[in-house]
Design a protein around this motif. Structure first.
Motif, PDB file in Angstrom:
ATOM      1  N   SER A   1      -8.587  35.007  -1.046  1.00 33.76           N
ATOM      2  CA  SER A   1      -8.682  35.687  -0.004  1.00 33.76           C
ATOM      3  C   SER A   1      -7.292  35.912   0.706  1.00 33.76           C
ATOM      4  CB  SER A   1      -9.632  34.873   1.472  1.00 33.76           C
ATOM      5  OG  SER A   1     -11.080  34.123   0.709  1.00 33.76           O
ATOM      6  N   THR A   2      -7.212  36.905   1.701  1.00 33.14           N
ATOM      7  CA  THR A   2      -5.842  36.760   2.011  1.00 33.14           C
ATOM      8  C   THR A   2      -5.901  36.242   3.478  1.00 33.14           C
ATOM      9  OG1 THR A   2      -6.419  38.589   3.923  1.00 33.14           O
ATOM     10  CG2 THR A   2      -5.552  39.424   1.287  1.00 33.14           C
ATOM     11  N   PRO A   3      -4.602  36.020   4.333  1.00 30.58           N
ATOM     12  CA  PRO A   3      -4.143  35.496   5.637  1.00 30.58           C
ATOM     13  C   PRO A   3      -4.782  35.861   6.731  1.00 30.58           C
ATOM     14  CG  PRO A   3      -2.240  35.964   4.517  1.00 30.58           C
ATOM     15  CD  PRO A   3      -3.045  36.039   3.575  1.00 30.58           C
ATOM     16  N   GLU A   4      -5.840  37.318   5.727  1.00 30.50           N
ATOM     17  CA  GLU A   4      -6.616  37.706   7.480  1.00 30.50           C
ATOM     18  C   GLU A   4      -8.256  37.844   6.796  1.00 30.50           C
ATOM     19  OE1 GLU A   4      -2.768  39.009   7.218  1.00 30.50           O
ATOM     20  OE2 GLU A   4      -3.764  39.986   5.501  1.00 30.50           O
ATOM     21  N   GLY A   5      -8.276  37.049   5.512  1.00 30.90           N
ATOM     22  CA  GLY A   5      -9.707  36.039   5.839  1.00 30.90           C
ATOM     23  C   GLY A   5     -10.466  37.667   4.381  1.00 30.90           C
ATOM     24  N   ASP A   6      -9.268  38.458   4.212  1.00 35.09           N
ATOM     25  CA  ASP A   6     -10.501  39.000   2.625  1.00 35.09           C
ATOM     26  C   ASP A   6     -10.677  38.851   1.599  1.00 35.09           C
ATOM     27  OD1 ASP A   6     -10.467  41.796   5.277  1.00 35.09           O
ATOM     28  OD2 ASP A   6      -8.387  42.160   4.612  1.00 35.09           O
TER      29      ASP A   6
ATOM     30  N   GLU B   1      -9.115  40.662  -5.230  1.00 33.76           N
ATOM     31  CA  GLU B   1      -8.485  40.659  -5.911  1.00 33.76           C
ATOM     32  C   GLU B   1      -6.757  41.703  -6.366  1.00 33.76           C
ATOM     33  OE1 GLU B   1      -8.480  42.664 -10.518  1.00 33.76           O
ATOM     34  OE2 GLU B   1      -9.910  43.671  -8.911  1.00 33.76           O
ATOM     35  N   ALA B   2      -5.940  40.267  -6.072  1.00 35.72           N
ATOM     36  CA  ALA B   2      -4.613  40.855  -5.967  1.00 35.72           C
ATOM     37  C   ALA B   2      -3.937  40.701  -7.719  1.00 35.72           C
ATOM     38  CB  ALA B   2      -3.634  39.644  -4.663  1.00 35.72           C
ATOM     39  N   TYR B   3      -2.542  41.704  -7.714  1.00 37.89           N
ATOM     40  CA  TYR B   3      -1.404  41.402  -8.893  1.00 37.89           C
ATOM     41  C   TYR B   3      -0.376  40.619  -8.352  1.00 37.89           C
ATOM     42  CZ  TYR B   3      -4.940  43.094 -12.204  1.00 37.89           C
ATOM     43  OH  TYR B   3      -6.897  43.342 -12.692  1.00 37.89           O
ATOM     44  N   PHE B   4       0.439  39.414  -9.072  1.00 37.58           N
ATOM     45  CA  PHE B   4       1.494  39.115  -8.865  1.00 37.58           C
ATOM     46  C   PHE B   4       2.325  39.274 -10.253  1.00 37.58           C
ATOM     47  CE2 PHE B   4      -1.151  38.285  -5.877  1.00 37.58           C
ATOM     48  CZ  PHE B   4      -0.155  37.788  -4.445  1.00 37.58           C
TER      49      PHE B   4
ATOM     50  N   ARG C   1      -9.530  45.235  -2.102  1.00 34.57           N
ATOM     51  CA  ARG C   1     -11.442  44.386  -1.160  1.00 34.57           C
ATOM     52  C   ARG C   1     -11.979  45.527  -1.760  1.00 34.57           C
ATOM     53  NH1 ARG C   1     -10.353  44.592   4.455  1.00 34.57           N
ATOM     54  NH2 ARG C   1     -11.454  46.908   4.172  1.00 34.57           N
ATOM     55  N   ARG C   2     -13.181  44.435  -2.359  1.00 34.04           N
ATOM     56  CA  ARG C   2     -14.242  46.029  -3.719  1.00 34.04           C
ATOM     57  C   ARG C   2     -14.548  47.414  -3.294  1.00 34.04           C
ATOM     58  NH1 ARG C   2     -19.428  43.739   0.139  1.00 34.04           N
ATOM     59  NH2 ARG C   2     -18.704  41.563   0.572  1.00 34.04           N
ATOM     60  N   GLY C   3     -12.735  47.229  -4.438  1.00 34.45           N
ATOM     61  CA  GLY C   3     -12.480  49.127  -4.988  1.00 34.45           C
ATOM     62  C   GLY C   3     -11.514  49.683  -3.954  1.00 34.45           C
TER      63      GLY C   3
END
Length: 106
Positions: free
Chosen positions: A72-77, A80-83, A95-97
């Motif tokens: 989850s992001t700081p905003e609560g979302d 799926e993230a890539y780094f 977020r959900r596509g």
């Protein structure tokens, strides 16, 4: 056995074996050319960095030569993230596509 039946069954069996022996590839939408793993920062370092920034990390793994994070992001979302594994730079967040962020060039 009738030869007309034997040939199609043999071809079908060969095709099935070929499909099973194909190596799995990365499923990610992002690919990183990050060099040898010995130069990468650890997933633990990424988790600590993200936590400090207000993220919640539920799971991380290597995908496509990048670090893929579910959390989850700081905003609560929930995302799926890539780094990038060398710089830990954020490359992609969805977020959900729905793409929320995509670094230019990725």
């Amino acid at each position: 056995m009738n030869m007309r039946v034997f040939i199609p069954l043999s071809l079908a069996a060969a095709a099935a074996v070929a499909l099973v022996s194909v190596p799995a590839s990365a499923t990610g939408v992002i690919k990183c050319k990050a060099g040898p793993v010995s130069g990468w920062k650890t997933q633990d370092e990424l988790t600590k960095k993200l936590t400090k920034e207000g993220w919640t990390v539920r799971k991380s793994k290597v995908d496509g030569g990048c670090y893929e994070v579910y959390g989850s992001t700081p905003e609560g979302d929930r995302v799926e993230a890539y780094f990038h594994p060398v710089t830990l730079e954020k490359l992609y967040v969805a977020r959900r596509g729905e793409v929320l962020f995509r670094k230019q060039g990725y």
